[in-house]
Design a protein around this motif. Structure first.
Motif, PDB file in Angstrom:
ATOM      1  N   PHE A  66    -115.707 -48.379 -28.023  1.00 28.22           N
ATOM      2  CA  PHE A  66    -114.845 -47.579 -27.492  1.00 28.22           C
ATOM      3  C   PHE A  66    -113.839 -46.908 -28.560  1.00 28.22           C
ATOM      4  N   GLU A  67    -113.991 -45.806 -28.889  1.00 29.72           N
ATOM      5  CA  GLU A  67    -113.834 -45.006 -29.751  1.00 29.72           C
ATOM      6  C   GLU A  67    -112.751 -43.822 -28.877  1.00 29.72           C
ATOM      7  N   THR A  68    -111.300 -44.143 -29.126  1.00 32.64           N
ATOM      8  CA  THR A  68    -110.122 -43.813 -28.371  1.00 32.64           C
ATOM      9  C   THR A  68    -108.576 -43.023 -29.113  1.00 32.64           C
ATOM     10  N   GLY A  69    -107.948 -42.988 -28.987  1.00 30.98           N
ATOM     11  CA  GLY A  69    -106.778 -42.201 -29.489  1.00 30.98           C
ATOM     12  C   GLY A  69    -105.784 -43.418 -29.239  1.00 30.98           C
ATOM     13  N   PHE A  70    -105.424 -43.309 -30.564  1.00 26.79           N
ATOM     14  CA  PHE A  70    -103.982 -44.597 -30.503  1.00 26.79           C
ATOM     15  C   PHE A  70    -104.071 -44.856 -29.030  1.00 26.79           C
ATOM     16  N   GLY A  71    -102.206 -45.390 -28.805  1.00 26.38           N
ATOM     17  CA  GLY A  71    -101.826 -45.827 -27.322  1.00 26.38           C
ATOM     18  C   GLY A  71    -102.792 -45.764 -26.120  1.00 26.38           C
ATOM     19  N   VAL A  72    -103.394 -45.615 -26.228  1.00 29.72           N
ATOM     20  CA  VAL A  72    -104.394 -46.452 -24.849  1.00 29.72           C
ATOM     21  C   VAL A  72    -103.727 -48.099 -25.001  1.00 29.72           C
ATOM     22  N   SER A  73    -103.759 -48.116 -23.192  1.00 34.33           N
ATOM     23  CA  SER A  73    -102.538 -49.803 -23.473  1.00 34.33           C
ATOM     24  C   SER A  73    -103.447 -51.015 -23.412  1.00 34.33           C
ATOM     25  N   LEU A  74    -103.092 -51.854 -23.686  1.00 31.30           N
ATOM     26  CA  LEU A  74    -104.303 -53.316 -23.798  1.00 31.30           C
ATOM     27  C   LEU A  74    -105.268 -53.501 -22.954  1.00 31.30           C
ATOM     28  N   GLY A  75    -104.279 -53.418 -21.490  1.00 27.40           N
ATOM     29  CA  GLY A  75    -105.284 -53.987 -20.027  1.00 27.40           C
ATOM     30  C   GLY A  75    -105.916 -52.848 -20.170  1.00 27.40           C
ATOM     31  N   GLU A  76    -105.357 -51.833 -20.248  1.00 26.43           N
ATOM     32  CA  GLU A  76    -106.858 -50.258 -19.560  1.00 26.43           C
ATOM     33  C   GLU A  76    -108.094 -50.619 -20.725  1.00 26.43           C
ATOM     34  N   LEU A  77    -107.872 -50.972 -22.329  1.00 29.78           N
ATOM     35  CA  LEU A  77    -109.187 -51.773 -22.070  1.00 29.78           C
ATOM     36  C   LEU A  77    -109.894 -53.183 -21.793  1.00 29.78           C
ATOM     37  N   VAL A  78    -109.206 -53.625 -21.682  1.00 28.42           N
ATOM     38  CA  VAL A  78    -109.807 -55.377 -21.373  1.00 28.42           C
ATOM     39  C   VAL A  78    -110.304 -54.889 -20.258  1.00 28.42           C
ATOM     40  N   GLU A  79    -108.668 -54.702 -19.099  1.00 22.44           N
ATOM     41  CA  GLU A  79    -109.614 -54.656 -17.635  1.00 22.44           C
ATOM     42  C   GLU A  79    -110.379 -53.677 -17.293  1.00 22.44           C
ATOM     43  N   ASP A  80    -109.807 -52.758 -17.464  1.00 18.25           N
ATOM     44  CA  ASP A  80    -110.429 -51.321 -17.276  1.00 18.25           C
ATOM     45  C   ASP A  80    -111.911 -51.014 -17.811  1.00 18.25           C
ATOM     46  N   ILE A  81    -111.821 -50.209 -19.105  1.00 19.82           N
ATOM     47  CA  ILE A  81    -112.693 -50.224 -19.474  1.00 19.82           C
ATOM     48  C   ILE A  81    -113.877 -51.749 -19.760  1.00 19.82           C
ATOM     49  N   GLY A  82    -113.026 -52.279 -20.243  1.00 20.39           N
ATOM     50  CA  GLY A  82    -114.066 -53.977 -20.683  1.00 20.39           C
ATOM     51  C   GLY A  82    -115.204 -54.153 -18.913  1.00 20.39           C
ATOM     52  N   GLY A  83    -113.903 -54.092 -17.722  1.00 21.47           N
ATOM     53  CA  GLY A  83    -114.341 -54.612 -16.890  1.00 21.47           C
ATOM     54  C   GLY A  83    -113.531 -55.943 -16.321  1.00 21.47           C
ATOM     55  N   GLY A  84    -113.056 -56.464 -17.257  1.00 16.30           N
ATOM     56  CA  GLY A  84    -112.497 -57.785 -16.949  1.00 16.30           C
ATOM     57  C   GLY A  84    -113.464 -58.580 -17.650  1.00 16.30           C
ATOM     58  N   THR A  85    -113.852 -60.334 -17.297  1.00 20.25           N
ATOM     59  CA  THR A  85    -114.102 -60.794 -17.840  1.00 20.25           C
ATOM     60  C   THR A  85    -115.493 -60.847 -17.285  1.00 20.25           C
ATOM     61  N   ALA A  86    -116.633 -61.420 -18.057  1.00 25.56           N
ATOM     62  CA  ALA A  86    -118.340 -61.499 -18.060  1.00 25.56           C
ATOM     63  C   ALA A  86    -118.532 -62.701 -16.527  1.00 25.56           C
TER      64      ALA A  86
END
Ligand SMILES: Cc1cc2nc3c(=O)[nH]c(=O)nc-3n(C[C@H](O)[C@H](O)[C@H](O)COP(=O)(O)O)c2cc1C
Ligand code: SF4
Length: 569
Positions: A400-420
C-alpha cells in the motif's frame, strides 16, 4: 479481435499458481478459438487476490481474482462470448458494488467471498454480463478500493506494464526524469532531490540529498552508485515487487544518481532468495544496454553509466551498507567501523552513494514531476510516499503506497482488514526484525520517522507484521535475541555475546525463574547492546525485546500489584 490478458509473473503470484493459470488460459483460448495476447505483468500488490487476472477493455482493465486453473474455462468462455466493447455506453464497467457482480461499496477491500456476491443484471449490464456476471469479477482494477486509496508515485507502473518492455515503460511516463536530469547540472539534480525531502527508505531515513551532496563534493577518480536490494526485513517485499514489476525505474534512478554525483558505474546488490527478481533485473539490464539506455553514450548524451547485478547469499547483515560493500568486494559480509562514511570512502575505497532500492526508484518521479510535487505529500519531516507492506496474520496482505502520516491503525485495521484469523490484533511489529511491537493502544501513531522514534519504534523499510491474540510476546522477545545471535557478524561484543546471553535470560523468564530480577537484567543487557553495538543489528535488537516487555509484561509473568488476580477474574 485479440483480447489482451494480464497474468502476473511476480513471485507472490507464482507462489499461488499464476504460471498454471497462464498456461490454462493459453490452452483454453486455443481450444475455444479466442485470440489472446498474454502479458506477464508484475503484481498490483493486492496479494490476497492473487493470481489477479486482468482483461483489457476499451473502458479500462477489469480484474478477476483470485483465479485458479479450474476457473479458466468459464472465464475464457465468458471472454469469447463478450462483445468487442462490453461496456458500450461509455460509462465503463459496473463499478465495485455497482449494478453487476462485485463487492459491495460497504466492503472496502473485495475479498474472494464478497466478489462472489452479485445481484441480477439489468439494462446495459446485460451486454457486459460475460464479464460482470463472473463470480470472480472485481470491476475496474483501478477502482478496487485498496488500489484506489493509494498514492502511487514509485509503484505507479508496477503491475500495469510489461516489466521487460522498454516501450511500455516509456509510454507510461518512464525516462521523463532522466530526460530532465540530462538538462541539469549535477548540483541542480542534487538540489531537486534535497528539495523533495526524500529520505532513505532502507531504514535510517537519512536525507538522500545530503548523502548525494557529500559524494558529489568528494574527490576521486572514480565513484560508485550502489543499490541496496538485500531486503532482509521480515514481512517486506517492496524491493522485490518493484524489481519484478518495474525494473527500469530502478535503472533510471541509478543513472540519475550517477549523473548527480559523478559516478559512471553502479551495482545492484540483491539476494539469492530472489531468483525471479534477479532474473527480471538481469534481463532488464541487458535490454537497457542494447537500447543504449546504459553504456558509454546514454541515449546519445555522451555520458556513460553501466550497472552490474551482484547476488548475495542472503545474510541479514549484508543489508548493512558497509557489510554489503565488503560482500561486493568479495569478502565475508562484516560491518566496517564508521568513519569513514561510504560517501567518502566506500566501495573499493571510492566515494559511494549507497541507497535502498526504493530511494533510488523514487528519484525518477521527483525529476519528472518536480521536487514540489513529491514534497507536497507527507507528514512533518517525512515527505513523499512510503510503501507499507502488510504481512503476517492480516486479512488483506499487500503493498500500500501512501503519503507519510497515515496511522498504523488505519493501515492494519482499516486497509489491512484486521487479522486473517478474525481474532483480535495483539500487536504489529513495524520495521522488520529490529522493529518494535506496537500494541493497539499505540495504533494512533502516524507513519513518520520522528513519531515512531518518539514511541521507541522505527519505520524501517515499511514492513508491518500483524499478530493476533494467540502470540506469546516473551517468545517473540526470545526470537529477536536468537535472530541477532544467528545473524550477528561477530565483530563487536555487545551484539555477539549479548544476544546469546539475551536468549538465556529470556529462557529463564519463560521458565518462571527469578522473573523480576531477570527482567531487570534483560533491560540492562538491552541498554548495553543499544549503546555499545557497532551497528544497528545489535543496537536495535533491544527494540523488539523491550517493546514486548514494556507493552506485554503479563506475557513475561510480570503483573501489576493485584494484576494476576484481576487477570484471573
Ligand atoms: C543489520 C542491517 C541490515 C540492513 N538491511 C538493509 C536492507 O536489506 N536494505 C536496505 O536498503 N538497507 C538496509 N540496512 C540499512 C543500510 O545500512 C543503509 O542505511 C541503507 O542502505 C542506506 O540507504 P538509504 O539511505 O536509501 O536508506 C540495514 C542495516 C542494518 C544495520
Ligand atoms: S552489532 Fe552485531 S552485526 Fe553489527 S558490527 Fe556488531 S557484531 Fe556485527
Amino acid at each position: 479481435m485479440t483480447v489482451r490478458i494480464f497474468v502476473p509473473g511476480d513471485s507472490g503470484a507464482l507462489a499461488v499458481g499464476a504460471d498454471e493459470v497462464a498456461a490454462a488460459i493459453a490452452a483454453e483460448a486455443g481450444k475455444q478459438g479466442l485470440a489472446i495476447t498474454l502479458v506477464r505483468n508484475g503484481s498490483r500488490g493486492l496479494y490476497w487476490l492473487e493470481p489477479l487476472i486482468e482483461v483489457e477493455t476499451p473502458a479500462g482493465r477489469v480484474a478477476f481474482g483470485p483465479v485458479a486453473p479450474a476457473d479458466v474455462p468459464g472465464l475464457v468462455a465468458g471472454l469469447a462470448s463478450a462483445p468487442a466493447d462490453p461496456f458500450p455506453q461509455g460509462e465503463g464497467p459496473a463499478r465495485n458494488g455497482g449494478g453487476g457482480a462485485g463487492p459491495s461499496p460497504e466492503e472496502p477491500h473485495p475479498s474472494p467471498s464478497s466478489a462472489r456476491i452479485h445481484s441480477p443484471l439489468e439494462g446495459r449490464d446485460r451486454a457486459a454480463a460475460p464479464f460482470t456476471a463472473h463470480p470472480l469479477y472485481l470491476g475496474l482494477t483501478e477502482d478496487i478500493p485498496f488500489l484506489k486509496r493509494q498514492t502511487r508515485f514509485t509503484f505507479a507502473r508496477c503491475g500495469v506494464v510489461d516489466p521487460l518492455s522498454l516501450e511500455d515503460y516509456r509510454a507510461a511516463g518512464g525516462l521523463k526524469g532522466l530526460a530532465a536530469a540530462l538538462a541539469l547540472t549535477p548540483e541542480a539534480i542534487v538540489d531537486h532531490v534535497t528539495q523533495s525531502g526524500l529520505r532513505g527508505r532502507g531504514g535510517a531515513g537519512f536525507p538522500t540529498g545530503i548523502k548525494w551532496k557529500t559524494v558529489l563534493a568528494a574527490d576521486g577518480p572514480r565513484k560508485f552508485v550502489v543499490t541496496n536490494a538485500d531486503e532482509g526485513d521480515s514481512g517486506t517485499f517492496a524491493d522485490r515487487m518493484l524489481m519484478e514489476g518495474d525494473p527500469f525505474v530502478l535503472i533510471e534512478g541509478m543513472i540519475i544518481a550517477g549523473f548527480a554525483v559523478g559516478a559512471s558505474h553502479g551495482y545492484i546488490y540483491s539476494r539469492s532468495e530472489y531468483p525471479h527478481a534477479n532474473d527480471v533485473m538481469a534481463k532488464a539490464l541487458a535490454i537497457a544496454e542494447s537500447a543504449g539506455l546504459l553504456g558509454d553514450d546514454i541515449l546519445g548524451s555522451g555520458r556513460a553509466f553501466t550497472v552490474e547485478l551482484r547476488i548475495g547469499a542472503g545474510a541479514y547483515v549484508c543489508g548493512e551498507e558497509t557489510a554489503l560493500l565488503e560482500s561486493i568486494e568479495g569478502r565475508r559480509g562484516q560491518v566496517r567501523a564508521k568513519p569513514p562514511l561510504p560517501a567518502i570512502k566506500g566501495l573499493f575505497g571510492a566515494p559511494t552513494v549507497i541507497n535502498n532500492l526504493l530511494t533510488l526508484a523514487s528519484v525518477p518521479f521527483i525529476l519528472a514531476e518536480g521536487a514540489a510535487a513529491y514534497a507536497a505529500v507527507g507528514f512533518g519531516r517525512s515527505r513523499g510516499t512510503m510503501a507499507a507492506q502488510l504481512a503476517g496474520n492480516v486479512r488483506h496482505g499487500g503493498l500500500f503506497e501512501t503519503g507519510f502520516g497515515v496511522s498504523l491503525g488505519e493501515l492494519v485495521e482499516d486497509i489491512g482488514g484486521g487479522t486473517a484469523t478474525g481474532r483480535p490484533i495483539k500487536a504489529a511489529q513495524v520495521g522488520g526484525p529490529l522493529g518494535a511491537y506496537f500494541p493497539p493502544a499505540l495504533f494512533d501513531t502516524p507513519f513518520d520517522y520522528e513519531a515512531f522514534a518518539a514511541r521507541d519504534g522505527l519505520i524501517g523499510h515499511g514492513g508491518i507484521v500483524v499478530f493476533d491474540d494467540t502470540v506469546e510476546m516473551a517468545r517473540q522477545a526470545r526470537f529477536a535475541m536468537e535472530f541477532c545471535a544467528i545473524e550477528s557478524c561477530g565483530k563487536c561484543t555487545p551484539c555477539r555475546i549479548g544476544s546469546t546471553r539475551g536468549v538465556e535470560v529470556v529462557d529463564l523468564i519463560i521458565a518462571g525463574r527469578d522473573v523480576e530480577a531477570n527482567a531487570t537484567l534483560l533491560a540492562d543487557l538491552c541498554e548495553t547492546m543499544k549503546f555499545g553495538s557497532l551497528c544497528a543489528l545489535g543496537g536495535f535488537t533491544p527494540y523488539p525485546v523491550m517493546s514486548a516487555l514494556t507493552h506485554f509484561p503479563q506475557d513475561f509473568g510480570i503483573f501489576p500489584p493485584g494484576g494476576r488476580m484481576e487477570a484471573a477474574e
